[in-house]
Design an enzyme around this catalytic site. Structure first.
Site, PDB file in Angstrom:
ATOM      1  N   HIS A   1      -8.499  -3.033  -2.472  1.00 43.29           N
ATOM      2  CA  HIS A   1      -7.244  -2.491  -1.960  1.00 43.29           C
ATOM      3  C   HIS A   1      -6.880  -3.198  -0.651  1.00 43.29           C
ATOM      4  O   HIS A   1      -7.740  -3.579   0.124  1.00 43.29           O
ATOM      5  CB  HIS A   1      -7.380  -0.992  -1.736  1.00 43.29           C
TER       6      HIS A   1
ATOM      7  N   CYS B   1       0.835  -1.200   0.000  1.00 50.45           N
ATOM      8  CA  CYS B   1       0.000   0.000   0.000  1.00 50.45           C
ATOM      9  C   CYS B   1       0.877   1.259   0.000  1.00 50.45           C
ATOM     10  O   CYS B   1       1.622   1.490  -0.949  1.00 50.45           O
ATOM     11  CB  CYS B   1      -0.961  -0.061   1.183  1.00 50.45           C
TER      12      CYS B   1
ATOM     13  N   ASP C   1     -10.300  -2.616  -6.785  1.00 53.34           N
ATOM     14  CA  ASP C   1      -9.677  -1.658  -5.882  1.00 53.34           C
ATOM     15  C   ASP C   1     -10.363  -0.299  -6.044  1.00 53.34           C
ATOM     16  O   ASP C   1     -10.255   0.334  -7.091  1.00 53.34           O
ATOM     17  CB  ASP C   1      -8.189  -1.557  -6.211  1.00 53.34           C
TER      18      ASP C   1
END
Length: 232
Positions: A198, A120, A168
């Protein structure tokens, strides 16, 4: 096993965790955190990599910030994490990442090269660090900063692996395809996972996608074995 170390920076020592493989030595991997800090999840992934034979260094990227401990049981966890991330100065943070790679290269336990790995927020940071200093491999899980870093793609020359989910909300597929077009070259693998959102590797129920997590880790192990093998 993990111990605490300090990484020298221009502003003083940055605390970090160091996870050692059973042999005590091996190639180095600098692992960059999600926005949630060096959470239990990040420590588990660091231990997973150490079990493969790598010396894994996990810098505390929020070290300059006050009140940087995140309560993972809180309903406001995401808002708290976003607030912390917003306080970071990006060039300074990249400098901390570069310092972490330099520290890994001189670590007495590191025998071989040094790669960067991130999830991330950390996936984007790893990409920027790979563009800023020599690394041996890059593994980036859904690097959230990548859309703003694509002008650096030509500076990332290490073998690279990128993971993205097709569902996502933060990085929709048109953005993912723009990233793919910018980073694609010989030596780059780009994997997508149907239905995954995500942070799909994070085990928290709000994020986790079991099939994508398993498949992505399998691809990661194959990529590392091919491009950056640890000692058997």
């Amino acid at each position: 096993m993990a111990d605490r170390i300090d990484i020298p920076t221009a502003d003083g020592p940055m605390p970090a965790y160091r996870f050692l493989p059973e042999a005590g030595t091996g190639p180095g991997i600098v692992l960059f955190q999600e926005i949630f800090g060096v959470s239990d999840y990040i420590k588990i992934r660091a231990a997973d990599l150490a079990a493969l034979g790598y010396v894994v260094i996990v810098p505390e990227i929020y070290w300059r910030l006050d009140d940087s401990e995140i309560d993972e049981s809180s309903d406001g966890m995401l808002q708290q994490a976003m607030g912390l991330m917003s306080q970071l100065d990006w060039p300074t943070t990249v400098g901390d990442g570069v310092a972490s790679v330099a520290a890994a290269r001189t670590d007495e336990h590191v025998d071989g090269g040094v790669g960067v790995f991130g999830f991330c927020f950390g996936g984007g940071l790893a990409f920027n660090v790979a563009a800023s200093t020599d690394v041996d491999v890059l593994v980036s899980y859904y690097g959230s900063a990548l859309p703003n870093l694509l002008d650096l793609a030509g500076d990332v020359t290490a073998p690279s692996l990128h993971h993205f989910g097709t569902a996502d909300d933060y990085l929709p597929m048109d953005v993912v395809e723009r990233i793919r077009a910018a980073v694609s070259r010989d030596g780059v693998r780009f994997e997508t996972y149907d239905g995954a959102g995500h942070a799909f590797d994070n085990p928290l129920p709000m994020f986790h996608h079991a099939a994508a997590s398993t498949a992505a880790w399998r691809h990661t192990l194959d990529f590392l074995a091919t491009n950056f093998p640890a000692k058997p």
